[in-house]
Design an enzyme around this catalytic site. Structure first.
Site, short mmCIF file in Angstrom:
data_model
loop_
_atom_site.label_atom_id
_atom_site.label_comp_id
_atom_site.label_asym_id
_atom_site.label_seq_id
_atom_site.Cartn_x
_atom_site.Cartn_y
_atom_site.Cartn_z
N VAL A 1 1.39 -3.46 4.15
CA VAL A 1 1.45 -4.71 4.91
C VAL A 1 2.72 -5.51 4.63
O VAL A 1 2.97 -6.52 5.30
CB VAL A 1 0.19 -5.59 4.66
N TYR B 1 -3.26 -3.74 -10.49
CA TYR B 1 -3.19 -3.38 -9.07
C TYR B 1 -2.32 -4.37 -8.30
O TYR B 1 -1.49 -3.97 -7.47
CB TYR B 1 -4.60 -3.34 -8.48
N SER C 1 0.80 -1.24 0.00
CA SER C 1 0.00 0.00 0.00
C SER C 1 0.83 1.28 0.00
O SER C 1 0.27 2.37 -0.18
CB SER C 1 -0.95 0.01 1.20
N TYR D 1 -3.85 3.98 7.56
CA TYR D 1 -5.10 3.25 7.74
C TYR D 1 -5.95 3.93 8.82
O TYR D 1 -5.95 5.16 8.92
CB TYR D 1 -4.84 1.77 8.06
N LYS E 1 0.27 3.43 -3.02
CA LYS E 1 -0.97 4.16 -3.28
C LYS E 1 -0.78 5.66 -3.50
O LYS E 1 -1.39 6.23 -4.42
CB LYS E 1 -1.98 3.90 -2.16
#
Length: 305
Positions: A259, A189, A61, A241, A64
């Site tokens: 993660v 992705y 992530s 998060y 992103k």
């Protein structure tokens, strides 16, 4: 500086025992729970490292904010934010719940999985191979690393087990929000999340964000200044998060976690920081990595607030 970083690593390595490596992506189970490393790159291109800084890991992530920047430059902010919201969700990164309860059914922000999938669908290209090539070149330019590549084992592991992401994407398709081919978007992705990096790569991306999107080595603008500001704002409000608010108070550095154990921090006009610690807390953040970020922020007075 390296003595400071080494002490920070030594003082916080104990916290790796209190978390666990990610298991929902089978390949990530192979990570060494006690690894912990940091790299700092400042505005004069000084590079300082300590701990397990040479270990490669998948970006997950942490990708992103980078794909968000590319999508914003491809489409403009009006189009992007007609498909993805700008607010923290308060839910886990892989939650589906608010997609159905919110009207219109758009993801709350680009830092949760549903939002990131939408962002990936907006990257321009003639086909998936062209989109992947553009994405990889953008990552390589920002990191200054021409050798970045995809970890094929992690990519296949994510593709074979990514049913929750698949569910989100098909729901978005059913609502008319996602208009591209779902399997093509998900394939891109999963590859995006499987890019293999080191803490130095993350620190280099972080320092270029700190420099408002200009490559500090070449002076070349890699992203628009407004785009870099938008990206850093999302890193503050949604980057960790559903622990982002607490992190903003305790660390105060625009950051994004993944993660795979990575954390990328960007201190405006000062430095980029890359941290790696695959032992995660219950929210999916590096448990010792957060402690490392708290320590460096306090030691060097880096909070932006």
């Amino acid at each position: 500086m390296e003595q400071i970083l080494q002490k920070i690593i030594d003082d916080n390595r104990q916290y790796t025992e209190y978390g666990n490596v990610a298991t929902y992506i089978p390949e990530l189970r192979k990570a060494s729970k006690n690894d912990l490393g940091i790299c700092v790159v400042d505005m004069d291109n000084n590079i300082y490292e300590a701990g397990n800084c040479g270990k490669k890991f998948t970006i997950q992530s942490v990708s992103k904010p980078i794909t968000l920047a590319l999508a914003l430059m491809d489409n403009g902010k009006d189009k992007v934010f007609s498909k993805v919201g700008m607010e923290p969700s308060g839910d886990p990164f892989n939650s589906i719940m608010k997609l159905e309860t919110s009207k219109p059914s758009i993801p709350y922000n680009p830092m949760i999985n549903a939002g990131a999938i939408m962002i990936t669908s907006m990257i321009k290209g003639k086909n998936n191979a062209d989109k992947l090539n553009r994405m990889m070149n953008f990552f390589k330019n920002l990191s200054g690393n021409e050798n970045l590549s995809i970890n094929e084992e992690v990519y296949m592991s994510e593709k074979l087990t990514g049913d929750r992401n698949r569910a989100m994407a098909y729901f978005l398709r059913s609502e008319g929000v996602l208009t591209e081919n779902v399997e093509d978007v998900l394939d891109l992705y999963f590859k995006q999340c499987s890019i293999e990096v080191t803490v130095r790569d993350l620190a280099r991306i972080g320092v270029n964000l700190a420099y408002q999107g200009v490559d500090m080595l070449t002076g070349k603008r890699l992203m628009d200044e407004e785009v870099s500001k938008i990206v850093k704002t999302f890193m503050v409000t949604c980057g960790m998060y559903d622990a982002s608010g607490e992190y903003a108070i305790s660390v105060g550095i625009p950051s994004k976690s993944g993660v795979g154990g990575g954390i990328m921090g960007t201190v405006p006009s000062k430095m980029g920081i890359g941290v790696f610690g695959p032992s995660l807390d219950e929210k999916g953040n590096s448990i010792a990595g957060i402690k490392v970020m708290e320590s460096i922020s306090e030691k060097l007075n880096l909070s932006i607030f």
